[in-house]
Design a protein around this motif. Structure first.
Motif, PDB file in Angstrom:
ATOM      1  N   UNK A  22       0.850  -1.190   0.000  1.00  0.00           N
ATOM      2  CA  UNK A  22       0.000   0.000   0.000  1.00  0.00           C
ATOM      3  C   UNK A  22       0.887   1.243   0.000  1.00  0.00           C
ATOM      4  N   UNK A  23       0.581   2.175  -0.899  1.00  0.00           N
ATOM      5  CA  UNK A  23       1.360   3.407  -0.998  1.00  0.00           C
ATOM      6  C   UNK A  23       0.785   4.522  -0.141  1.00  0.00           C
ATOM      7  N   UNK A  24       1.495   5.631  -0.121  1.00  0.00           N
ATOM      8  CA  UNK A  24       1.043   6.814   0.617  1.00  0.00           C
ATOM      9  C   UNK A  24      -0.209   7.391  -0.038  1.00  0.00           C
ATOM     10  N   UNK A  25      -1.144   7.927   0.753  1.00  0.00           N
ATOM     11  CA  UNK A  25      -2.315   8.587   0.153  1.00  0.00           C
ATOM     12  C   UNK A  25      -1.893   9.740  -0.750  1.00  0.00           C
ATOM     13  N   UNK A  26      -2.596   9.896  -1.857  1.00  0.00           N
ATOM     14  CA  UNK A  26      -2.288  10.912  -2.866  1.00  0.00           C
ATOM     15  C   UNK A  26      -3.412  11.938  -2.908  1.00  0.00           C
ATOM     16  N   UNK A  27      -3.037  13.187  -3.026  1.00  0.00           N
ATOM     17  CA  UNK A  27      -4.038  14.246  -3.168  1.00  0.00           C
ATOM     18  C   UNK A  27      -4.845  14.013  -4.441  1.00  0.00           C
ATOM     19  N   UNK A  28      -6.170  14.177  -4.388  1.00  0.00           N
ATOM     20  CA  UNK A  28      -6.991  13.913  -5.583  1.00  0.00           C
ATOM     21  C   UNK A  28      -6.583  14.757  -6.793  1.00  0.00           C
ATOM     22  N   UNK A  29      -6.024  15.941  -6.549  1.00  0.00           N
ATOM     23  CA  UNK A  29      -5.601  16.782  -7.668  1.00  0.00           C
ATOM     24  C   UNK A  29      -4.431  16.162  -8.440  1.00  0.00           C
ATOM     25  N   UNK A  30      -3.653  15.331  -7.766  1.00  0.00           N
ATOM     26  CA  UNK A  30      -2.483  14.710  -8.410  1.00  0.00           C
ATOM     27  C   UNK A  30      -2.780  13.304  -8.917  1.00  0.00           C
TER      28      UNK A  30
END
Length: 646
Positions: free
Chosen positions: A620-628
Motif C-alpha cells: 500500500x502506498x502513501x495517500x495521494x491528493x486527488x488533484x495529483x
C-alpha cells in the motif's frame, strides 16, 4: 469534515501502524490492568456464589425446603438475568452520563452489601435469601455491563481493541473457572461449606472494591444526557439506536445467540454430570474448567488470527465449530451407560470415552471465543461514542431475553422427557439455522470469512504498509487487476468494509451476485456496452465517498492476460470529479500464474502455478491528493509498488 484529508489519513496510518507488543503488555498498564482485575474479581465472585448455591441445592437438596434440584440450576440462571431485562436501559444511560471509574467503584461497594445478604442465606440455609442475593447480583452485573464494554474503546487504540476484548473474555472465563472450583469445593464440605462460601464471597467483594480505586478516570461521553427512568420506553429507544446501524444490530443478535448457547450448556453441566455421566460435583468442575479454558484460549487466539484488527471473518468460523462439536458431543454422550454410582474425577478421567466429551467441550468453547470477541470489538468500533454504553445496554437486554428463552426451552424439553444430550443436539441444530439467517442478512460476515479462509489456506500473505488504508473517512483505493480474487484479498486486509466497483456481469450469477449486491458493490460497464450504467456507477461512487466510505476501483478495467499492467483508464478521474477524496494506491504481487488468474497455460497443474501457501504480497502506498491522481501518475505508482514480481 477535516480540511486536510491527506494529513488526517497519514496520521491515521501512523496511529494504526504503531505495532504494539503482545496483548499481554496491557496487563502492565494502569489504563487496563485495574479495570481487568476489577471485572475479573466480579465475575469470579458471581460464580463462587452461583455455583456454590447451585451445587448445594442439587446435591444437598434436603437442607433446602421447597427446592426442586432438577430445575434449581435453570431457576437460578433465570433469576440472575431478570435484572438485565428490567434495568439495562437505565444502566446504559447512566454509563453514558457519568464517569465510568466512579460508577465502577459504586458498583463494587454495592457488591459488598449484596454479599452480606448472600452470606446470611448460606449460613441460615435460607433459599429465599439466596434467591434475593442472586437477583441483586444480577442488578450488580446489569449496571456494570455497559461500563465494562464502553470502557475499552475509550482507553484502547483501535489496534488494541481485539486484544483487549480477548483478554477480558479470557479473564472472564478464567474467573468463572476459579469461581467454579472455589464454589464447588466449598459446597462439597458438609460441615463448614456454608461458612466458607459466605466468607469467600465477602472477601472477594472487598478486594474488588479496593482494586477499583485504581481504575483511571473515564470522561462521560454525554454528561448532559437526560435520563429516562421508564425502563420500557428506554429499552425500546435503545433498541432503536442499535438498529440505526444494521451490522451493529445484527452483531448484537449474534452475541445474544451465543449467550443462548452458552447458557444452555453451562446451566446443564450439573445435571449432565449427575444424570448422564454418573459423576459427582467435582466432575462438574472439570467440565466447566474445560469449557472455560477453551473459550479463554479461543479469545486470546483472536488477536493473532485477526492480525490485531476487527476480523469478522472469524465469526462464521466460530459458528461452524460450535455446531460441529455440539453435534459430536451429542453422539459422544448419548452412548454412555450409567455406572450405578457417582464417579469421582479419577474414575471419570480413566474412561477413554469421556476424553472425547472433554475434547468436544474444549473445541466448542474455543470456537465460541472466535465467535464472540470479533463481534464485541465490532460493536465497540462501529458504535457512536456518545451512545456506545446504551448500545451495550441494548445488547444486555437482548442477551437477557435470549438467556430467558434458553432457560424456558431447557425446562420445556426436560419436561417433555428430552435428556441433556438431546438438549445439546437441539441447540446445535438451532445454531445452524440462526447462523444461516444472520449471514443471509449480512453477507459481509460471509464474504470476510471466505476472504479469511482464502488468504490463510492458499496464501502466505505479506503486508507492506497496510496500515495506510484509512480506518476512517472517505478514500479511493486503486489496485492492479491480476486475478478473480483480487477484491477478496484486499477485503481480507482492510480494517473496514469497502465498496468495490465490479464488472456488471458478475452480478448475473445468482449466488455471487447476491453476495456482492448485499455488500453494496457497485456494478459498472464499459461505455460502449452501457453508457447509462457507467454514469450511474460513477454517481454511486461519488455518493459513497460523500458518506465517508472506502471505494475500490481497478483502473485497468479488466484482468491482465500477460501479468503486466494494462493502461489505467479515466474512470478514477470521473469519480474524483464527483467527490474529491484521498487516493490510496495498492499493488498485488504473486497472484499471476495462480488458478485464479488468466494465465494462458491451461494445463493442470500449471507449471507456473502458485498453489497452496504460496507467497502473496499486498503493498500500500502513501495517500495521494486527488488533484495529483491522474491515471498515468497512479499507474506509475502502482507499477513501482508491485515491482518486478507479478
Amino acid at each position: 469534515m477535516s480540511d486536510h484529508p491527506i494529513r488526517d489519513a497519514r496520521r491515521a496510518s501512523r496511529r494504526a501502524g504503531e505495532a504494539g507488543e503482545s496483548q499481554f503488555r496491557l496487563m502492565r498498564e494502569r489504563r487496563f490492568a485495574p479495570f481487568f482485575w476489577t471485572q475479573f474479581l466480579g465475575a469470579m465472585n458471581d460464580n463462587v456464589f452461583k455455583v456454590g448455591f447451585t451445587s448445594l441445592v442439587t446435591f444437598q437438596a434436603a437442607r433446602f425446603s421447597g427446592v426442586d434440584p432438577k430445575t434449581a440450576a435453570f431457576l437460578i440462571s433465570a433469576i440472575f438475568i431478570v435484572p438485565f431485562v428490567l434495568f439495562s436501559a437505565t444502566s446504559g444511560q447512566i454509563a453514558d452520563k457519568y464517569d465510568k471509574a466512579t460508577l465502577t467503584r459504586l458498583v463494587k461497594s454495592f457488591e459488598i452489601a449484596v454479599m452480606l445478604v448472600g452470606g446470611a442465606g448460606f449460613l441460615l440455609h435460607d433459599a429465599t435469601l439466596l434467591y434475593v442475593c442472586t437477583f441483586l447480583m444480577g442488578v450488580h452485573s446489569t449496571v456494570f455491563g455497559p461500563v465494562k464494554y464502553a470502557y475499552l474503546p475509550q482507553h484502547l487504540k483501535s489496534s488494541e481493541l481485539v486484544g483487549g476484548n480477548g483478554l477480558v473474555e479470557m479473564g472472564t472465563f478464567v474467573a468463572i473457572l476459579i469461581g467454579t472450583i472455589i464454589g464447588g469445593a466449598a459446597a462439597g464440605l458438609t460441615e463448614h461449606g456454608a461458612m466458607l462460601l459466605a466468607t469467600a464471597c465477602l472477601v472477594f467483594a472487598l478486594i474488588g472494591r479496593a482494586v477499583s480505586a485504581f481504575v483511571p478516570k473515564s470522561e462521560a461521553p454525554q454528561p448532559d444526557l437526560r435520563i429516562n427512568w421508564n425502563p420500557f420506553s428506554e429499552t425500546w429507544r435503545n433498541l432503536a439506536l442499535a438498529k440505526q446501524n444494521r451490522t451493529v444490530f445484527l452483531s448484537l443478535l449474534g452475541i445474544s445467540w451465543l449467550w443462548f448457547v452458552g447458557a444452555t450448556f453451562l446451566t446443564s453441566f450439573f445435571n449432565f454430570a449427575k444424570d448422564v455421566l454418573s459423576a459427582d460435583p467435582d466432575v462438574v468442575t472439570i467440565l466447566l474448567a474445560t469449557f472455560s479454558i477453551g473459550i479463554g484460549i479461543g479469545s486470546l487466539l483472536c488477536e493473532k488470527l485477526s492480525k490485531r484488527r476487527v476480523e469478522i471473518g472469524l465469526v462464521p468460523l466460530g459458528s461452524i465449530g460450535i455446531s460441529v462439536f455440539a453435534i459430536d458431543l451429542f453422539f459422544a454422550s448419548h452412548r454412555i451407560a450409567p455406572t450405578g454410582h457417582l464417579l469421582g474425577v479419577g474414575e471419570f478421567l480413566s474412561i477413554a470415552s469421556h476424553w472425547r466429551i472433554l475434547a468436544d467441550l474444549f473445541l466448542l468453547a474455543m470456537f465460541g471465543g472466535f465467535y464472540s470477541v470479533p463481534l464485541y470489538a465490532l460493536i465497540q468500533s462501529r458504535s457512536q461514542p456518545t451512545h456506545r454504553a446504551r448500545i451495550i445496554a441494548a445488547n444486555n437486554i437482548l442477551n437477557s431475553f435470549f438467556m430467558i428463552v434458553s432457560a424456558l426451552l431447557a425446562l420445556a424439553l426436560t419436561s417433555m422427557g428430552v435428556g441433556i444430550p438431546g438438549l445439546f443436539l437441539t441447540t446445535a441444530l438451532l445454531n445452524i439455522a440462526v447462523a444461516a439467517y444472520i449471514y443471509s442478512l449480512v453477507p459481509e460476515f460471509l464474504l470476510r470469512f471466505v476472504a479469511w479462509v482464502l488468504v490463510h489456506t492458499f496464501y502466505r500473505i505479506r503486508l507492506v504498509d497496510a496500515e495506510r488504508i484509512p480506518e476512517q473517512g472517505a478514500a479511493v483505493l486503486v489496485c492492479n487487476h491480476v486475478s478473480f480474487v483480487d477484491a477478496i484479498v484486499i477485503m481480507s486486509e482492510s480494517p473496514r468494509p469497502i465498496r468495490f466497483v465490479m464488472d456488471y456481469r458478475i452480478f448475473r450469477s445468482p449466488f455471487v451476485g447476491w453476495l456482492f449486491r448485499h455488500v453494496k458493490a457497485i456494478p459498472i460497464a464499459p461505455a460502449h456496452e452501457d453508457a447509462e450504467l457507467l454514469a450511474r456507477a460513477y454517481d454511486a461512487c461519488g455518493r459513497a465517498l460523500a458518506e465517508g466510505d472506502l471505494v475500490c476501483i481497478f483502473p485497468e478495467g479488466k484482468l491482465t492476460r500477460t501479468g503486466e499492467l494494462n493502461p489505467f483508464r479515466h474512470g478514477i478521474s470521473e469519480i474524483l470529479r464527483r467527490h474529491a477524496a484521498p487516493v490510496v494506491p495498492i499493488a498485488l504481487r504473486g497472484l499471476w500464474g495462480s488458478v485464479f488468474s488468466r494465465h494462458e497455460d491451461t494445463r493442470w497443474p500449471r507449471p507456473v502455478q502458485r498453489g497452496v501457501m504460496s507467497r502473496l504480497t499486498l503493498a500500500v502506498g502513501e495517500p495521494i491528493d486527488p488533484a495529483d491522481a491522474t491515471p498515468e501518475h497512479l499507474q506509475r505508482i502502482v507499477g513501482a509498488l508491485r515491482g518486478a514480481r507479478k
